[in-house]
Design an enzyme around this catalytic site. Structure first.
Site, PDB file in Angstrom:
ATOM      1  N   HIS A   8       0.820  -1.217   0.000  1.00 18.85           N
ATOM      2  CA  HIS A   8       0.000   0.000   0.000  1.00 18.85           C
ATOM      3  C   HIS A   8       0.854   1.267   0.000  1.00 18.85           C
ATOM      4  CE1 HIS A   8       1.047   0.811   4.167  1.00 18.85           C
ATOM      5  NE2 HIS A   8       0.843  -0.478   4.406  1.00 18.85           N
ATOM      6  N   GLU A  82      -3.141  -7.009   7.469  1.00 15.15           N
ATOM      7  CA  GLU A  82      -1.773  -6.983   8.006  1.00 15.15           C
ATOM      8  C   GLU A  82      -1.626  -7.906   9.212  1.00 15.15           C
ATOM      9  OE1 GLU A  82       1.315  -6.967   7.844  1.00 15.15           O
ATOM     10  OE2 GLU A  82       2.007  -4.898   7.844  1.00 15.15           O
TER      11      GLU A  82
END
Length: 192
Positions: A8, A82
């Site tokens: 990201h 994550e």
């Protein structure tokens, strides 16, 4: 299946070198610019599917890419979230060092890297069943990509630094996963 793993765009916690874990930290202005750069670089790439972690920093990066691929399916997958760093989320590098020293090198309550790799691997196997000859792009997190590279590619990838919006490429087959490229600029991947 060719699998493009994109980290990201930047967040303020990236800039401060804090561990983000599952905290839903948004992209900062630089991260938004990085997402747009990545999206434009990949605009001509044929993609059969775009997926992301459900966390905003990954979803927003993926949405920027998906905007250039209007006919391509786009969805969030929980298995790409994550790594859970438990109480260590938000900690700075010097704080992490102290926590590790006090706890024999580990972060108490943190999700094991092998568990992260296996859950992400399950997502990739699911995508392979749907797109066995396809090109799939997954926007996720440094901890996930690093764990996947380490688990499926070998120990040489443990602790590797991954740049924001840079791409690692894997080939997924019935036999397993093969690392093709690691931490490559979106411009290079977009041109290939």
């Amino acid at each position: 299946m060719k699998l493009y793993l994109v980290r990201h765009g930047e967040t303020e916690w990236n800039r401060e070198h804090r561990i983000q874990g599952r905290e839903d930290i948004p992209l900062n202005e630089e991260g938004k610019h990085q997402a747009e750069y990545c999206a434009k670089s990949l605009a001509g790439k044929k993609l059969d599917c775009i997926v992301s972690s459900p966390l905003a920093r990954a979803k927003d990066t993926a949405a920027a890419i998906a905007a250039f691929h209007a006919q391509t399916p786009f969805a969030a997958m929980d298995g790409l979230v994550e790594r859970d760093f438990a109480k260590s989320s938000g900690a700075l590098p010097e704080e992490i060092k102290k926590i590790r020293e006090k706890n024999g090198g580990s972060l108490p309550g943190a999700e094991e890297r092998s568990v992260v790799a296996k859950r992400a691997g399950e997502c990739f196997r699911q995508l392979f069943s749907e797109y066995p000859q396809g090109e799939v792009l997954a926007v996720t997190h440094g901890g996930v990509i690093s764990a996947v590279l380490d688990y499926f590619g070998g120990p040489g990838y443990h602790g590797i630094f991954l740049d924001n919006v840079f791409i690692s490429v894997l080939e997924v087959t019935k036999e397993g996963f093969k690392v093709v490229e690691v931490n490559v600029s979106p411009e290079i991947v977009g041109a290939s």
